[in-house]
Design a protein around this motif. Structure first.
Motif, mmCIF file in Angstrom:
data_model
loop_
_atom_site.group_PDB
_atom_site.id
_atom_site.type_symbol
_atom_site.label_atom_id
_atom_site.label_comp_id
_atom_site.label_asym_id
_atom_site.label_seq_id
_atom_site.Cartn_x
_atom_site.Cartn_y
_atom_site.Cartn_z
ATOM 1 N N VAL A 187 43.060 46.035 45.845
ATOM 2 C CA VAL A 187 41.645 46.398 45.787
ATOM 3 C C VAL A 187 41.261 46.977 44.429
ATOM 4 C CG1 VAL A 187 41.445 46.784 48.277
ATOM 5 C CG2 VAL A 187 42.134 48.671 46.794
ATOM 6 N N VAL A 188 42.251 47.384 43.631
ATOM 7 C CA VAL A 188 41.983 47.943 42.307
ATOM 8 C C VAL A 188 42.885 47.266 41.284
ATOM 9 C CG1 VAL A 188 41.969 50.031 40.880
ATOM 10 C CG2 VAL A 188 41.379 50.186 43.312
ATOM 11 N N ARG A 204 48.481 45.211 29.697
ATOM 12 C CA ARG A 204 49.272 45.710 30.816
ATOM 13 C C ARG A 204 48.354 45.742 32.041
ATOM 14 N NH1 ARG A 204 51.328 51.958 31.546
ATOM 15 N NH2 ARG A 204 52.639 51.662 33.408
ATOM 16 N N VAL A 205 48.735 45.043 33.083
ATOM 17 C CA VAL A 205 47.924 44.939 34.298
ATOM 18 C C VAL A 205 48.627 45.672 35.439
ATOM 19 C CG1 VAL A 205 46.929 43.375 36.003
ATOM 20 C CG2 VAL A 205 46.886 42.757 33.583
ATOM 21 N N ILE A 206 47.887 46.542 36.126
ATOM 22 C CA ILE A 206 48.397 47.293 37.263
ATOM 23 C C ILE A 206 47.528 46.984 38.478
ATOM 24 C CG2 ILE A 206 48.897 49.585 38.206
ATOM 25 C CD1 ILE A 206 49.197 50.614 35.366
ATOM 26 N N LEU A 207 48.148 46.619 39.585
ATOM 27 C CA LEU A 207 47.434 46.329 40.831
ATOM 28 C C LEU A 207 47.740 47.405 41.860
ATOM 29 C CD1 LEU A 207 48.043 42.477 41.199
ATOM 30 C CD2 LEU A 207 46.060 43.624 40.200
ATOM 31 N N GLN A 208 46.683 47.951 42.462
ATOM 32 C CA GLN A 208 46.830 48.900 43.562
ATOM 33 C C GLN A 208 46.622 48.165 44.879
ATOM 34 O OE1 GLN A 208 44.232 52.255 43.285
ATOM 35 N NE2 GLN A 208 45.257 53.157 41.529
ATOM 36 N N HIS A 244 39.858 40.523 47.401
ATOM 37 C CA HIS A 244 39.424 41.839 47.843
ATOM 38 C C HIS A 244 39.368 42.862 46.707
ATOM 39 C CE1 HIS A 244 39.528 40.948 52.195
ATOM 40 N NE2 HIS A 244 40.465 40.094 51.851
ATOM 41 N N LEU A 245 39.497 42.422 45.446
ATOM 42 C CA LEU A 245 39.375 43.347 44.322
ATOM 43 C C LEU A 245 37.966 43.925 44.274
ATOM 44 C CD1 LEU A 245 41.256 41.715 41.307
ATOM 45 C CD2 LEU A 245 41.757 43.903 42.394
ATOM 46 N N MET A 292 33.253 46.621 40.791
ATOM 47 C CA MET A 292 32.753 47.646 39.883
ATOM 48 C C MET A 292 33.723 47.930 38.743
ATOM 49 S SD MET A 292 31.063 50.070 42.803
ATOM 50 C CE MET A 292 32.252 49.542 44.026
ATOM 51 N N VAL A 293 33.174 48.403 37.615
ATOM 52 C CA VAL A 293 33.946 48.642 36.400
ATOM 53 C C VAL A 293 33.906 50.121 36.059
ATOM 54 C CG1 VAL A 293 34.175 48.087 33.955
ATOM 55 C CG2 VAL A 293 33.386 46.330 35.548
ATOM 56 N N GLY A 294 35.065 50.683 35.699
ATOM 57 C CA GLY A 294 35.147 52.070 35.253
ATOM 58 C C GLY A 294 36.101 52.189 34.075
#
Length: 353
Positions: free
Chosen positions: A37-38, A50-54, A91-92, A124-126
């Motif tokens: 989701v993130v 560097r990509v991190i998936l939650q 579902h991101l 959404m972007v943060g």
């Protein structure tokens, strides 16, 4: 035709529709899929990204998968290669980008998300301030009903002191001649997932400055996003915004564009000193809003970032050349005045003496 022939004919007619059905041969069981989701994107130590998936787990925790590569899509492919389950990006809901990458440009991240067929443009972007890894790996007490993106959701934990910036809005602003975007600026919290530090001010796809949470609320009021906004006037006095309306008077003189904006606020007093009248509170609110608005306008002009989207107001008046040169030539010449009118509704929290 004999009865046996009729039966064979009927059987053939029944079989014909079956041949046209594709079936569900490629459906994967939900237990065989990861549903992140993130997505966090930072500069890699060895590679460009560097990509991190939650990924939320059934027990209320979060599983983390990550990798580095020269491109975002390659990093995701490498994560898919080493994962024991299929990774589905449908579902991101939240893209978190490190501050150091945002200062260099978020265009590649936004373009990747917009072009991907399996990512919703409503995500959404943060921007993450401080230690990126700490924020992405940070977890609090397992709460299955709460997710990271709830903090940016108008149906959940959002307040007008927090900016909401969706993927499609970020893409539009990056490629727009007449507006720039603010983006929520966060860092890892203590008893909550995030602490909101204010808003990142963007110029195109690059972060060039920031504003405080109080200034962010003024930006949101200017965009008429005010639901639930609370303004603290003094130590014992605060009000709740119930309605906000902004009107603009634009003109174009020999010196350049001129804009007068009037903010009309309907408020309810939630706390007040006993010796302060409603008229006194309204006067203080007016002064506070106008002072903060003037400071924001000055700051944005120094940064040459049209975060208030004033270019959109002048857009019908602009020629094609003026449109293309709005941010570089005409926006720095803009004289922008913001005034405020305050009306206090009947208080439902206390009775005046």
């Amino acid at each position: 035709m004999n009865p046996a022939s009729w039966k064979r004919l009927l059987l053939a007619l029944w079989c014909i529709p079956l041949l046209t059905l594709s079936g569900c041969w490629d459906v994967k069981d939900i237990n065989k899929r990861y549903l992140p989701v993130v997505m966090g994107v930072d500069e890699g130590e060895k590679e460009a990204y560097r990509v991190i998936l939650q990924i939320p787990t059934v027990r209320g925790g979060t599983q983390i998968l990550e990798d580095e590569a020269k491109s975002i899509s390659k990093a995701i492919d490498q994560i898919r290669t080493k994962a024991e389950k299929s990774i589905d990006l449908l579902h991101l809901r939240l893209f978190l980008i490190s501050e150091r990458l945002a200062k260099k440009g978020i265009g590649d991240v936004v373009d990747f998300a917009i072009r991907a067929d399996d990512i919703s443009i409503k995500g959404m972007v943060g921007i993450v301030q401080g230690k990126f890894e700490k924020t992405l790996y940070h977890q609090v007490k397992p709460t299955p009903e709460v997710s990271s993106y709830d903090y940016f959701s108008e149906e959940s934990g959002w307040t007008p002191s927090v900016t909401i910036d969706r993927l499609w809005e970020a893409y539009r602003s990056i490629h727009s001649y007449t507006e720039d975007m603010p983006a929520p600026l966060i860092e890892a919290g203590t008893d909550t997932l995030f602490i909101f530090k204010g808003s990142a001010i963007m110029q195109g796809d690059k972060m060039i400055g920031m504003v405080s949470p109080d200034e962010t609320m003024i930006l949101n009021v200017f965009q008429e996003k005010y639901t639930g906004g609370t303004i603290e006037v003094a130590q014992d006095t605060s009000v709740l915004i119930k309605k906000a309306k902004v009107r603009h008077e634009k003109s174009w003189t020999a010196a350049g564009p001129r804009l007068k904006s009037s903010i009309a606020l309907d408020i309810v007093v939630t706390e007040s000193k006993e010796d302060e009248s409603n008229e006194e509170i309204a006067r203080k609110i007016k002064q506070l809003i106008e002072m903060r608005a003037a400071e924001i306008v000055l700051k944005l002009h120094k940064l040459k970032s049209d975060t208030l989207s004033t270019g959109q107001i002048f857009r019908p008046m602009l020629t094609e050349d003026q449109l293309k040169n709005w941010k570089t030539e005409w926006y720095p010449k803009l004289k922008h005045e913001i005034s405020c009118q305050v009306r206090i509704r009947d208080s439902i929290y206390f009775k005046e003496t």
